[in-house]
Design an enzyme around this catalytic site. Structure first.
Site, PDB file in Angstrom:
ATOM      1  N   ASP A 354       0.850  -1.190   0.000  1.00  0.00           N
ATOM      2  CA  ASP A 354       0.000   0.000   0.000  1.00  0.00           C
ATOM      3  C   ASP A 354       0.895   1.253   0.000  1.00  0.00           C
ATOM      4  OD1 ASP A 354      -2.168   1.684  -0.006  1.00  0.00           O
ATOM      5  OD2 ASP A 354      -3.164   0.792   1.723  1.00  0.00           O
ATOM      6  N   GLU A 552     -10.384   7.191   4.267  1.00  0.00           N
ATOM      7  CA  GLU A 552      -9.387   6.643   5.190  1.00  0.00           C
ATOM      8  C   GLU A 552      -9.495   7.279   6.576  1.00  0.00           C
ATOM      9  OE1 GLU A 552      -5.607   5.604   3.397  1.00  0.00           O
ATOM     10  OE2 GLU A 552      -6.406   6.039   1.412  1.00  0.00           O
TER      11      GLU A 552
HETATM   12  C1  BGC Z   1      -5.120   3.133   0.359  1.00  0.00           C
HETATM   13  C2  BGC Z   1      -5.378   2.060  -0.658  1.00  0.00           C
HETATM   14  C3  BGC Z   1      -5.261   2.609  -2.046  1.00  0.00           C
HETATM   15  C4  BGC Z   1      -3.920   3.288  -2.216  1.00  0.00           C
HETATM   16  C5  BGC Z   1      -3.731   3.898  -3.581  1.00  0.00           C
HETATM   17  C6  BGC Z   1      -3.856   3.889   0.073  1.00  0.00           C
HETATM   18  O1  BGC Z   1      -3.740   4.990   0.919  1.00  0.00           O
HETATM   19  O2  BGC Z   1      -5.046   2.549   1.635  1.00  0.00           O
HETATM   20  O3  BGC Z   1      -6.652   1.497  -0.454  1.00  0.00           O
HETATM   21  O4  BGC Z   1      -5.424   1.574  -2.979  1.00  0.00           O
HETATM   22  O5  BGC Z   1      -3.797   4.306  -1.255  1.00  0.00           O
HETATM   23  O6  BGC Z   1      -4.487   5.028  -3.747  1.00  0.00           O
HETATM   24  C1  BGC Z   2      -3.410   9.760  -2.585  1.00  0.00           C
HETATM   25  C2  BGC Z   2      -4.214   8.530  -2.266  1.00  0.00           C
HETATM   26  C3  BGC Z   2      -3.502   7.784  -1.225  1.00  0.00           C
HETATM   27  C4  BGC Z   2      -3.181   8.673  -0.029  1.00  0.00           C
HETATM   28  C5  BGC Z   2      -2.406   7.938   1.001  1.00  0.00           C
HETATM   29  C6  BGC Z   2      -3.154  10.575  -1.344  1.00  0.00           C
HETATM   30  O1  BGC Z   2      -2.406  11.719  -1.649  1.00  0.00           O
HETATM   31  O2  BGC Z   2      -4.095  10.525  -3.527  1.00  0.00           O
HETATM   32  O3  BGC Z   2      -4.392   7.734  -3.377  1.00  0.00           O
HETATM   33  O4  BGC Z   2      -4.276   6.709  -0.836  1.00  0.00           O
HETATM   34  O5  BGC Z   2      -2.483   9.823  -0.412  1.00  0.00           O
HETATM   35  O6  BGC Z   2      -1.941   8.762   2.022  1.00  0.00           O
END
Ligand code: BGC
Ligand code: BGC
Length: 681
Positions: A354, A552
């Site tokens: 991730d 998130e």
């Molecule tokens: C998330 C994932 C996601 C990834 C890419 C992460 O922060 O936990 O679910 O697929 O970002 O965007």
């Molecule tokens: C991204 C997301 C990712 C996240 C994780 C964002 O800046 O756009 O895809 O999941 O950061 O911290």
């Protein structure tokens, strides 16, 4: 806990010219000759001839679609340098390479992703396809011409793409109890995603959300492993049956987040501190409970649905109880990633880390890479996204190289990781058709797709209370509509829509719930968000309340407040509490006191607390979840165009203090139990 939100770049790179089409490979033109040679029994001669891709007079074995995939993988692997192998294990972010795609060529990058909201300057299907093809050309411009794999979070349709069909989030799909519909949605999502370039999605989340205070509850199909498992038809919709991955309307799927992302314990000491109190936390359960609630959905995902990739969770496990010192991050968990997942369950796809998750492991960066690669992570999501982070994949590559050179990571582990990644690329048909097949481009956001989204929205509505058969509304009366979520597609679609966090905007094409009501009602419709307009006594009242979007840990109850997202106009994020806002509460009270009937529709990613005194004033109560771009699906059930059939995918608590509350708990006493849902007609 590292939850340091940093601003994303404010300026987007200028649009670029369409990519030149790659010249058809010489071997393809010569295929008849090759086939003749094979027919003449000259196979050995062809295969044994020393060749390079550069003088592509004949197909190299790995370029021959007639050979079995394992043979092609072995052949290609045998031709690769360490740098090429490590490149395949590396994933950069779109922002990192967009200004200069030769970075893909020079670093032999195997994969690029779009993070949430990371979109081409012009956010159209064609611009997406042109963008992915431009990166693809850069990957093909390497000696071995190994195609690039492009990944994106199509978690409820291809939500990043403006104009894509936006489906209900998983929690609503769980409420439908309709696995065939979920498969159909997966297929449409795959079609809209692949037609615009990306061949891989980071979906579905097969998380089992046990505590609704979690900011990712809406990404879960529900609180029981059996419900989540039944919805793994999503994988079939995305990938098709085995052997269909190379079709232009299928993508590689990802089961995430392995495992126990929805089973973390709420940490009170982190509430309102700017950290995430529950997202990315620790599963404090016995191993038996972890098997039942976290691992169980992965068994059919692998064995029955053959999911192509698995993403480990940011979270940790602590099976020993007590102090946190025993907690092991999933990205470091060799016992679960390698022994359980790969060896015992026979998972033969690849593991993608991730977002910068390995950087949460203890030690130096070299320690973090070593631990995670040896634990079984195969590809590394290491975005830089300048100016957010000083380093990312550019640090990963030399670090892993050094670890191999010093025997801290074995060549066997590297070969295993690369073989898994290459296998997916062969199965996706990328070696034969590296560029976007645009056949289905016109289907993106089509009427037919919106109709399925509307059906899904309707099926996902759960009727919790219906005094005196208030619903369905007769339609010939006047209607009075109020509430913060009556006329806002952004709030209906939630997080992971256009941007990572989503936004309270009306940009996504579709219908708001108010639009739907206006189309369904035959009487006059009055709309007043805060119910300050006069309420006619004879009107049926509908108050659409609920949450604003989040993603998130920002959606955790007690999660961080944060204001950087320019799409939100720099306004601080609304605090997430699982309680109705004061404005919504007042609107409910006013409408319920004055209108002929009052229906409250809760648009939210999880249950919201309805205090008893308020509930008594409400005639009909509907859990709408995050229904997506088709508000008309909600009005369909309100006005009886379709019956209410949805059932609660999670227990609906009386108070926030009841969390975590799940069916089967001792003394289980929710406001509405798991599986509850009244039917109409
Ligand atoms: C998330 C994932 C996601 C990834 C890419 C992460 O922060 O936990 O679910 O697929 O970002 O965007
Ligand atoms: C991204 C997301 C990712 C996240 C994780 C964002 O800046 O756009 O895809 O999941 O950061 O911290």
């Amino acid at each position: 806990m590292s939850s340091d939100p940093t601003p994303r770049p404010s300026s987007r790179p200028a649009p670029r010219p369409a990519p030149r089409r790659a010249p058809r490979r010489a071997w393809r033109r010569r295929r008849p000759a090759l086939l003749a040679a094979l027919a003449a029994g000259a196979l050995a001669a062809v295969l044994l001839q020393p060749q390079t891709a550069a003088d592509a007079d004949e197909a190299l074995p790995y370029q021959d679609p007639g050979l079995p995939v394992p043979q092609r993988v072995a052949d290609l692997l045998g031709r690769m340098s360490l740098a090429e192998k490590i490149g395949q294990m590396t994933q950069a972010e779109r922002v990192d390479v967009d200004a200069d795609p030769s970075l893909i060529t020079d670093n032999r990058l195997g994969s690029v992703l779009s993070g949430g909201g990371s979109v081409p300057a012009e956010n159209t299907p064609t611009a997406w396809a042109d963008m992915v093809d431009r990166y693809q050309q850069a990957a093909l411009d390497t000696p071995l011409g190994i195609p690039l794999l492009y990944g994106v979070d199509s978690v409820h349709g291809h939500g990043n793409l403006l104009g894509a069909t936006v489906f209900p989030h998983n929690i609503g799909l769980g409420a439908t109890r309709d696995p065939a519909l979920v498969e159909r949605i997966g297929h449409i999502t795959a079609e809209e995603t692949r037609a615009s370039g990306p061949q891989w999605v980071f979906a579905p989340c097969i998380c089992v959300a046990r505590d609704d205070r979690w900011g990712r509850t809406y990404e879960s199909f529900g609180e029981t492993p059996s419900l989540v498992t039944s919805m793994e038809t999503a994988i079939d919709g995305l990938q098709g049956a085995p052997g269909q991955l190379d079709e232009p309307d299928r993508v590689l799927a990802t089961a995430k987040h392995f495992a126990g992302d929805g089973l973390t314990a709420y940490d009170d000491s982190l509430a309102d501190t700017g950290s995430y109190p529950i997202d990315q936390g620790i599963d404090r359960v016995t191993r038996a409970e972890f098997d039942r609630l976290a691992l169980a959905p992965y068994v059919p995902a692998i064995k029955e649905h053959h999911v192509g990739s698995v993403m480990p969770s940011f979270s940790s496990t602590d099976f020993n109880g007590g102090d946190t010192d025993d907690a092991v991050k999933m990205h470091a968990n060799a016992d679960l990633l390698t022994t359980w997942l790969k060896q015992q369950q026979g998972f033969d796809g690849f593991v993608i880390s991730d977002w910068r998750a390995i950087r949460q492991l203890p030690g130096t960066y070299a320690d973090q890479v070593k631990t995670s690669v040896n634990a079984g992570v195969d590809m590394f999501m290491e975005p830089i996204q300048a100016p957010n982070n000083p380093t990312g994949w550019d640090e990963f590559i030399p670090t892993l190289t050094q670890l191999v050179d010093t025997d801290q990571v074995s060549m066997a582990r590297i070969d295993d990781a690369v073989s898994r990644i290459l296998t997916a690329k062969f199965e996706l048909g990328l070696f034969e058709h590296p560029f976007t097949d645009r056949t289905h481009l016109a289907q993106i956001g089509s009427k037919a797709h919106h109709a399925v989204a509307r059906q899904a929205a309707a099926e996902s509505q759960v009727l919790l209370r219906n005094q005196r058969h208030t619903l369905p509304l007769r339609g010939n009366h006047d209607v009075y509509v109020a509430g913060s979520n009556a006329d806002n597609i952004g709030n209906q679609t939630g997080g992971w829509t256009l941007t990572w966090q989503g936004g309270s905007t009306n940009v996504v094409p579709g219908t708001t719930i108010l639009d739907g009501i206006e189309r369904s009602a035959r009487g006059a419709v009055t709309y007043s968000e805060t119910a300050e307009k006069r309420i006619p006594r004879k009107a049926d009242g509908i108050v659409v309340v609920g949450e604003t979007p989040y993603a998130e840990g920002f959606g955790d109850v007690g999660g961080p407040q944060w204001a950087w997202d320019p799409a939100d106009g720099g306004v601080p994020r609304q605090k997430q509490t699982m309680r109705l806002s004061d404005a919504d509460t007042r609107a409910v009270q006013k409408v319920c006191a004055q209108a002929k009937s009052c229906t409250v529709v809760v648009v939210s990613g999880r249950p919201m607390v309805i205090p008893p005194a308020l509930l008594r004033q409400i005639d009909a109560l509907v859990a709408s979840w995050l229904p997506g771009s088709e508000g008309a699906g909600v009005s369909d059930v309100l006005f009886g165009r379709r019956p209410f059939t949805g059932k609660l995918p999670v227990s609906w608590p009386r108070t926030v203090a009841q969390e975590p509350i799940n069916v089967g708990d001792p003394g289980y006493d929710p406001l509405y139990r798991y599986g509850f849902g009244l039917r109409t007609r």
